[in-house]
Enzyme design. Structure first.
Site, PDB file in Angstrom:
ATOM      1  N   ALA A  92     -44.936  12.482 -38.752  1.00 58.96           N
ATOM      2  CA  ALA A  92     -45.621  11.245 -38.619  1.00 58.96           C
ATOM      3  C   ALA A  92     -44.532  10.258 -38.436  1.00 58.96           C
ATOM      4  CB  ALA A  92     -46.422  10.804 -39.816  1.00 58.96           C
ATOM      5  N   ASN A  93     -44.823   8.735 -38.250  1.00 65.32           N
ATOM      6  CA  ASN A  93     -43.838   7.686 -38.073  1.00 65.32           C
ATOM      7  C   ASN A  93     -44.070   6.761 -39.014  1.00 65.32           C
ATOM      8  OD1 ASN A  93     -45.191   5.749 -36.560  1.00 65.32           O
ATOM      9  ND2 ASN A  93     -45.326   7.786 -35.132  1.00 65.32           N
ATOM     10  N   ARG A  94     -43.286   5.582 -38.958  1.00 69.89           N
ATOM     11  CA  ARG A  94     -43.492   4.338 -39.974  1.00 69.89           C
ATOM     12  C   ARG A  94     -44.460   3.219 -39.155  1.00 69.89           C
ATOM     13  NH1 ARG A  94     -40.225   5.124 -43.976  1.00 69.89           N
ATOM     14  NH2 ARG A  94     -38.442   6.312 -43.849  1.00 69.89           N
ATOM     15  N   ALA A  97     -47.926   4.160 -31.963  1.00 69.76           N
ATOM     16  CA  ALA A  97     -46.768   4.769 -31.980  1.00 69.76           C
ATOM     17  C   ALA A  97     -47.158   6.101 -31.954  1.00 69.76           C
ATOM     18  CB  ALA A  97     -45.770   4.237 -33.227  1.00 69.76           C
TER      19      ALA A  97
END
Ligand code: C5P
Length: 223
Positions: free
Chosen positions: A29-31, A95
C-alpha cells in the site's frame, strides 16, 4: 453554490491508495489519504456534475452527493473506472500501486524457522490514467492526472502529461517537509497545453473548487 456550471455533465474521479494483496493478511500500500480526490469529487458534485468516485481504502466518509464505489486493487479500480464511462470529465487522483505481487496466494505465508525468506516477485499494474486517455469513443473530453514530484516539478509534470496522453496535470511538490502528503493544504501547478499556472498555497478543498471551476470553463469553451 447555486451555480450549476456542470449540470448535465458526468464525472469520474479516482482517489486514495490501492491495496495489493500478498497473501490473505498482507498487502502492498502507500500513504495516500484520499483527501484531495474526495474534495474534488465533492466540488464537481456541488457544481452539478453527476459524479462517480472510485476509491481505494481510506478513512474518509463518502462525499455529499457523490456515488462511491470502493475497491482495493489497481485492477479493480480500472474496472470500476471503465464501468463509470462514458463521462465528460475524468480526474485521476488515486495513488495507484505501481506493482502488485506476482503470486498472491490464498494461504498465509509462513515463517518456518529456517530463516528462509519468501521471494516477493512484482508485476506492473495497469495505468488507469493512461488507459482512459487513449483516444476512442469513450474517452472523456477532459482527462486530468496528478503528479506528485520532489524535484523539477514542472519539468516532470509536463513530460508526464505527454506520456500519459491526458489533457491536464495537477502537479505538486511532495518533498519531505512540505506537509502535503496527508495534510490539509496543497500548493499546485496546473499543466495544460499552454503555460503552466502556479496556484497559491490553499486548503485542498479550495484547490478542488478552483479545479472544478476550471473544468467547467474548459467544457464551456470559455477558456
Ligand atoms: O506515473 P505516476 O504514478 O507518477 O502518475 C500519476 C498519475 O497517474 C496520477 O494521476 C495517478 O492517479 C495516475 N495513475 C494511474 N494508474 C497507475 C499509476 C498512476 O491512474 N497505475
Amino acid at each position: 453554490s447555486g451555480h450549476a456550471l456542470l449540470a448535465g455533465r458526468k464525472a469520474v474521479v479516482t482517489a486514495g491508495p490501492t491495496h495489493e494483496p500478498i497473501d490473505p493478511v498482507r498487502y502492498i500500500a502507500n500513504r495516500s489519504s484520499g483527501k484531495q480526490g474526495y474534495a474534488i469529487a465533492e466540488a464537481l458534485a456541488r457544481l452539478g456534475a453527476e459524479t462517480h468516485l472510485v476509491s481505494g481504502p481510506t478513512a474518509l466518509p463518502d462525499p455529499a452527493g457523490v456515488q462511491v464505489t470502493r475497491i482495493e486493487t489497481a485492477r479493480e479500480m480500472l474496472a470500476a473506472t471503465e464501468a463509470a464511462l462514458p463521462a465528460d470529465i475524468a480526474i485521476c487522483c488515486a495513488a495507484v500501486a505501481d506493482w502488485r505481487a506476482d503470486t498472491s496466494t490464498n494461504s498465509k505465508l509462513k515463517k518456518d524457522g529456517s530463516g528462509q525468506i519468501p521471494p516477493l516477485g512484482l508485476v506492473e499494474n495497469p495505468d488507469i490514467l493512461a488507459t482512459i486517455s487513449v483516444a476512442g469513443p469513450k474517452r472523456p473530453r477532459l482527462v486530468v492526472g496528478f503528479a506528485a514530484e520532489t524535484d523539477d516539478v514542472i519539468g516532470y509534470a509536463t513530460a508526464k502529461r505527454q506520456r500519459k496522453g491526458c489533457d491536464w496535470i495537477v502537479a505538486n511538490d511532495v518533498s519531505p517537509g512540505t506537509g502535503i502528503m496527508g495534510g490539509d493544504d496543497n500548493t499546485v501547478h496546473l499543466i495544460t497545453a499552454g503555460d503552466p499556472e502556479h496556484w497559491d498555497p490553499m486548503p485542498k478543498a479550495q484547490v478542488a473548487m478552483k479545479l472544478a471551476e476550471r473544468v467547467a470553463d474548459a467544457l464551456t469553451d470559455k477558456q
